[in-house]
Design a protein around this motif. Structure first.
Motif, PDB file in Angstrom:
ATOM      1  N   GLY A   1     -57.596 -27.185  44.215  1.00 43.04           N
ATOM      2  CA  GLY A   1     -58.185 -28.477  43.877  1.00 43.04           C
ATOM      3  C   GLY A   1     -59.707 -28.437  43.901  1.00 43.04           C
ATOM      4  N   MET A   2     -60.264 -27.730  44.881  1.00 41.25           N
ATOM      5  CA  MET A   2     -61.716 -27.576  44.963  1.00 41.25           C
ATOM      6  C   MET A   2     -62.242 -26.810  43.751  1.00 41.25           C
ATOM      7  SD  MET A   2     -61.902 -26.684  49.032  1.00 41.25           S
ATOM      8  CE  MET A   2     -63.652 -26.291  49.003  1.00 41.25           C
ATOM      9  N   ASP A   3     -61.566 -25.730  43.403  1.00 37.93           N
ATOM     10  CA  ASP A   3     -62.018 -24.918  42.266  1.00 37.93           C
ATOM     11  C   ASP A   3     -61.963 -25.698  40.967  1.00 37.93           C
ATOM     12  OD1 ASP A   3     -62.447 -22.828  43.994  1.00 37.93           O
ATOM     13  OD2 ASP A   3     -60.520 -21.837  43.576  1.00 37.93           O
ATOM     14  N   SER A   4     -60.931 -26.528  40.816  1.00 37.00           N
ATOM     15  CA  SER A   4     -60.820 -27.315  39.579  1.00 37.00           C
ATOM     16  C   SER A   4     -61.964 -28.308  39.451  1.00 37.00           C
ATOM     17  CB  SER A   4     -59.482 -28.047  39.541  1.00 37.00           C
ATOM     18  OG  SER A   4     -59.406 -29.005  40.600  1.00 37.00           O
ATOM     19  N   LEU A   5     -62.430 -28.860  40.579  1.00 31.47           N
ATOM     20  CA  LEU A   5     -63.572 -29.780  40.537  1.00 31.47           C
ATOM     21  C   LEU A   5     -64.866 -29.038  40.196  1.00 31.47           C
ATOM     22  CD1 LEU A   5     -62.708 -31.979  43.663  1.00 31.47           C
ATOM     23  CD2 LEU A   5     -62.566 -32.670  41.256  1.00 31.47           C
ATOM     24  N   ILE A   6     -65.065 -27.855  40.768  1.00 32.38           N
ATOM     25  CA  ILE A   6     -66.259 -27.061  40.484  1.00 32.38           C
ATOM     26  C   ILE A   6     -66.268 -26.632  39.019  1.00 32.38           C
ATOM     27  CG2 ILE A   6     -67.444 -24.889  41.016  1.00 32.38           C
ATOM     28  CD1 ILE A   6     -67.798 -27.024  43.127  1.00 32.38           C
TER      29      ILE A   6
ATOM     30  N   LEU B   1     -71.060 -33.031  41.398  1.00 26.88           N
ATOM     31  CA  LEU B   1     -69.979 -33.884  41.879  1.00 26.88           C
ATOM     32  C   LEU B   1     -70.540 -35.183  42.409  1.00 26.88           C
ATOM     33  CD1 LEU B   1     -67.774 -31.261  43.758  1.00 26.88           C
ATOM     34  CD2 LEU B   1     -67.638 -32.002  41.380  1.00 26.88           C
ATOM     35  N   ALA B   2     -69.948 -36.255  42.011  1.00 30.57           N
ATOM     36  CA  ALA B   2     -70.412 -37.559  42.457  1.00 30.57           C
ATOM     37  C   ALA B   2     -69.225 -38.493  42.603  1.00 30.57           C
ATOM     38  CB  ALA B   2     -71.407 -38.135  41.455  1.00 30.57           C
ATOM     39  N   ASP B   3     -69.429 -39.481  43.424  1.00 28.94           N
ATOM     40  CA  ASP B   3     -68.457 -40.548  43.637  1.00 28.94           C
ATOM     41  C   ASP B   3     -67.077 -39.989  43.981  1.00 28.94           C
ATOM     42  OD1 ASP B   3     -70.481 -42.325  43.093  1.00 28.94           O
ATOM     43  OD2 ASP B   3     -70.033 -42.362  40.918  1.00 28.94           O
ATOM     44  N   GLU B   4     -66.071 -40.251  43.092  1.00 25.91           N
ATOM     45  CA  GLU B   4     -64.695 -39.863  43.394  1.00 25.91           C
ATOM     46  C   GLU B   4     -64.535 -38.355  43.491  1.00 25.91           C
ATOM     47  OE1 GLU B   4     -62.119 -41.596  40.543  1.00 25.91           O
ATOM     48  OE2 GLU B   4     -62.500 -43.672  41.194  1.00 25.91           O
ATOM     49  N   ASP B   5     -65.195 -37.597  42.602  1.00 27.79           N
ATOM     50  CA  ASP B   5     -65.086 -36.139  42.650  1.00 27.79           C
ATOM     51  C   ASP B   5     -65.643 -35.598  43.960  1.00 27.79           C
ATOM     52  OD1 ASP B   5     -63.903 -36.105  40.214  1.00 27.79           O
ATOM     53  OD2 ASP B   5     -65.723 -35.562  39.091  1.00 27.79           O
ATOM     54  N   ASP B   6     -66.773 -36.154  44.389  1.00 28.57           N
ATOM     55  CA  ASP B   6     -67.374 -35.698  45.638  1.00 28.57           C
ATOM     56  C   ASP B   6     -66.461 -36.013  46.824  1.00 28.57           C
ATOM     57  OD1 ASP B   6     -69.657 -34.619  47.197  1.00 28.57           O
ATOM     58  OD2 ASP B   6     -69.718 -36.677  47.964  1.00 28.57           O
ATOM     59  N   ALA B   7     -65.867 -37.202  46.799  1.00 22.54           N
ATOM     60  CA  ALA B   7     -64.959 -37.586  47.885  1.00 22.54           C
ATOM     61  C   ALA B   7     -63.718 -36.688  47.894  1.00 22.54           C
ATOM     62  CB  ALA B   7     -64.560 -39.058  47.729  1.00 22.54           C
ATOM     63  N   ALA B   8     -63.210 -36.392  46.684  1.00 21.26           N
ATOM     64  CA  ALA B   8     -62.028 -35.519  46.605  1.00 21.26           C
ATOM     65  C   ALA B   8     -62.349 -34.114  47.106  1.00 21.26           C
ATOM     66  CB  ALA B   8     -61.521 -35.479  45.170  1.00 21.26           C
ATOM     67  N   TYR B   9     -63.530 -33.629  46.743  1.00 20.28           N
ATOM     68  CA  TYR B   9     -63.910 -32.283  47.178  1.00 20.28           C
ATOM     69  C   TYR B   9     -64.019 -32.227  48.707  1.00 20.28           C
ATOM     70  CZ  TYR B   9     -66.200 -27.710  47.087  1.00 20.28           C
ATOM     71  OH  TYR B   9     -66.487 -26.382  47.265  1.00 20.28           O
ATOM     72  N   GLN B  10     -64.684 -33.235  49.286  1.00 16.65           N
ATOM     73  CA  GLN B  10     -64.813 -33.277  50.731  1.00 16.65           C
ATOM     74  C   GLN B  10     -63.448 -33.399  51.422  1.00 16.65           C
ATOM     75  OE1 GLN B  10     -67.647 -36.234  52.018  1.00 16.65           O
ATOM     76  NE2 GLN B  10     -69.219 -35.556  50.556  1.00 16.65           N
ATOM     77  N   ALA B  11     -62.532 -34.137  50.795  1.00 20.34           N
ATOM     78  CA  ALA B  11     -61.186 -34.253  51.367  1.00 20.34           C
ATOM     79  C   ALA B  11     -60.476 -32.904  51.352  1.00 20.34           C
ATOM     80  CB  ALA B  11     -60.387 -35.294  50.581  1.00 20.34           C
ATOM     81  N   HIS B  12     -60.625 -32.154  50.240  1.00 19.84           N
ATOM     82  CA  HIS B  12     -60.030 -30.818  50.182  1.00 19.84           C
ATOM     83  C   HIS B  12     -60.640 -29.907  51.236  1.00 19.84           C
ATOM     84  CE1 HIS B  12     -57.503 -31.650  46.844  1.00 19.84           C
ATOM     85  NE2 HIS B  12     -58.470 -31.735  45.909  1.00 19.84           N
ATOM     86  N   GLU B  13     -61.992 -29.997  51.415  1.00 16.61           N
ATOM     87  CA  GLU B  13     -62.651 -29.168  52.430  1.00 16.61           C
ATOM     88  C   GLU B  13     -62.101 -29.483  53.825  1.00 16.61           C
ATOM     89  OE1 GLU B  13     -67.127 -27.848  51.170  1.00 16.61           O
ATOM     90  OE2 GLU B  13     -66.838 -29.936  51.782  1.00 16.61           O
TER      91      GLU B  13
END
Length: 593
Positions: A177-182, A188-200
């Motif tokens: 999931g992290m790789d797909s966002l990158i 990354l901003a807003d929802e993408d940033d929140a999703a990335y942090q959640a994956h981390e």
């Protein structure tokens, strides 16, 4: 087994039949975050209906079920009349005290999702009525807001290794999931940033838990106790003598060449015992080979065939014969000592006993059985049984005829004389029961006057004679004259056991011999068994061949090569001798009515 808890809504009751109709609804996602798809359910009706997941507490069966995206509708029958315990469960369900069901299942296909696992296919094993909710939100509200999947609460039934595998999958899913966002190539901003942090956060939490699991696995391995492994014995359940027959068939098909026979045995999957014998390149069961004592398998195979052969022999049915080695001499008294009364001052008489030697030779019996190549190549049990029975019959008949036929006077260094040869012989008194008793009386008197112990004596007769004796009835009473005689098993005749054999000499027209033999007076010596085979010989197909190399005569010969046949020659070491001639009494031409 995994379990999915859910509140169920009872749609209707059938008091008389104990029927519950309801629908399983979905509670809120539990803290593990796993999901079970209702449409992935695989099941076969009826499904056991348990109480509180107790497999011993079966209260009924699910008789109808339909999985939809909204849940699983089911119809269950509670066996309320079977016991008071089940009746109490039924009353609790009706009274609303039991409001939940728990689906017991086995995962089939699943995929990682954020924070858990989605089970897309699963085997439905059982349904339980339970009072344990999945969580505090599983109440009436759950029946109003139905989701498309059924969340689960899994008991900690997985092993540590299975948990490690599960969390590795979850970690891989989070990293993906992290790789797909990158891969979007933008900041990354807003929802993408929140999703990335959640994956981390998920990855960090999973790695911490994986470390705990691996430490637990290491501690378990260090604390493991070695378990003693019991020895396993593999026992061949093939009929006795099968390996010997397979050895014989392989040797016959290879023209007697052990190396070729080994390849035949391998190609026909005859097993390691047969291959071991063929690798040794010695004949199975020969007792003269210098290397035989180092081979256990050939001896075992031969003994199995001999054990199969023994029940078919007259001499083997005589359980009290004396077993002795071959090629020995035994002293016996030919004239006994005498004694006399001695008066006062009178001399005691002097006497000498006379002795002679009783020789037990070393004889071998050969028999040839002919089979077609097609039969030998067939490996099914019926074909092997046919070969076995033919080999047994061939050897057994030859031994029995030589043993019991009074016409066999024996040949020095070739074969032993029959136990009936030169025995005391009397013609039968006649066919009636009175004549039979006259014959028996004469036989018993002969044994008594010659000091032969009848305690080990046995009658030997043809099945036809035994049948005639068993069917004789008294004209006055209608009762059987000799009720102990059995023409199949032998039975008893006038107080002594009977052995029946078709090898007893005689004919239906002239009558058969009946022989009384004292077993303790017969010495038996047995040797091994060897096999040879040929496909190139020409044979005189006769059980009493007349041809010989010294004085050849014209006769009909059959070419084995031309007829596609194989001849198997069995050589059996066996001999016998009577300790005294009076040990056997023969009644000739018995044609009892």
């Amino acid at each position: 087994m995994h379990k999915a808890f859910s509140q169920f809504t009872i749609k209707s009751f059938d008091e008389s039949e104990g029927i519950i109709k309801g629908i399983a609804t979905t509670p809120a996602t539990d803290k593990v975050g796993d999901i079970v798809e209702p449409l992935g359910a695989q099941f076969t009706l009826p499904i056991p209906l348990h109480h509180e997941h107790d497999r011993k507490d079966v209260v009924g069966h699910v008789i109808e079920a339909e999985a939809t995206a909204e849940g699983i509708e089911f119809t269950a029958r509670v066996a309320k009349d079977v016991s008071e315990q089940i009746a109490e469960v039924w009353r609790r369900v009706k009274g609303g005290l039991i409001q939940y069901v728990s689906v017991g299942f086995r995962p089939i296909a699943y995929e990682p999702i954020a924070g858990g696992t989605r089970f897309t296919q699963w085997a439905w094993d059982e349904l339980s009525l339970t009072t344990i909710p999945a969580n505090t939100q599983a109440a009436i509200m759950a029946t109003k807001a139905i989701k498309t999947s059924l969340s689960i609460h899994m008991e900690n039934a997985m092993t540590i290794a299975e948990q490690i595998q599960q969390f590795e999958l979850k970690k891989s899913a989070a990293l993906a999931g992290m790789d797909s966002l990158i891969a979007k190539g933008v900041t990354l901003a807003d929802e993408d940033d929140a999703a990335y942090q959640a994956h981390e956060a998920d990855v960090a939490q999973i790695e911490k838990h994986l470390a705990r699991l691996k430490n637990a696995e290491t501690r378990g391995a260090q604390a493991a106790v070695a378990v003693g492994i019991q020895s396993v014995q593999v026992i061949d359940n093939a009929p006795k003598g099968t390996d010997f027959v397979r050895y014989t068939k392989a040797l016959a098909l290879s023209r007697g060449n052990p190396m070729m026979a080994l390849e035949v045995a391998r190609g026909m999957n005859y097993g390691p015992r047969v291959e071991t014998v063929l690798k040794a390149a010695v004949a199975a069961g020969t007792t003269t080979g210098a290397s035989f004592t180092s081979l256990i398998q050939p001896e075992m195979m031969t003994n199995e065939f001999i054990d199969l052969l023994r029940p078919n022999l007259i001499v083997s049915k005589m359980s009290q014969v004396r077993n002795v080695p071959m090629n020995i001499k035994m002293p016996r008294t030919s004239t006994g000592t005498t004694s006399g009364w001695v008066g006062e001052g009178r001399p005691a008489p002097i006497t000498n006993a006379a002795f002679s030697d009783l020789s037990i030779g070393e004889h071998k019996l050969g028999a040839i059985a002919v089979f077609t190549e097609e039969l030998l190549r067939r490996s099914e049990p019926a074909a092997e049984a046919l070969v076995t029975n033919d080999l047994v019959a061939t050897v057994a008949t030859a031994i029995d005829v030589a043993f019991i036929d009074q016409a066999n006077a024996g040949v020095a260094d070739v074969k032993p004389a029959s136990i009936a040869n030169a025995a005391t012989t009397a013609a039968t008194a006649g066919p009636t029961p009175a004549n039979v008793r006259t014959d028996v009386k004469a036989a018993y008197l002969n044994a008594a006057t010659t000091n032969q112990p009848l305690s080990s004596a046995v009658w030997i007769m043809h099945p036809s004679t035994a049948l005639a004796l068993s069917m004789m009835t008294n004209a006055t009473t209608g009762l059987r004259e000799f009720p102990g005689v059995d023409f199949v098993t032998g039975g008893t005749f006038e107080g002594l056991p009977v052995i029946v054999s078709t090898s007893v000499p005689g004919s239906a027209g002239a009558g058969y011999d009946v022989i009384l033999a004292v077993q303790n007076e017969i010495l038996l010596a047995e040797g091994g068994l060897s096999i040879d085979a040929s496909r190139e010989a020409s044979l005189e197909m006769n059980d009493a061949p007349t041809n010989n190399s010294a004085t050849p005569t014209a006769t009909t010969l059959v070419s084995l090569w031309q007829s596609g046949s194989v001849a198997i020659k069995a050589i059996r070491g066996i001999t016998w001798v009577r300790r005294r001639p009076t040990a056997v009494y023969r009644i000739s031409a018995c044609k009892y009515a």
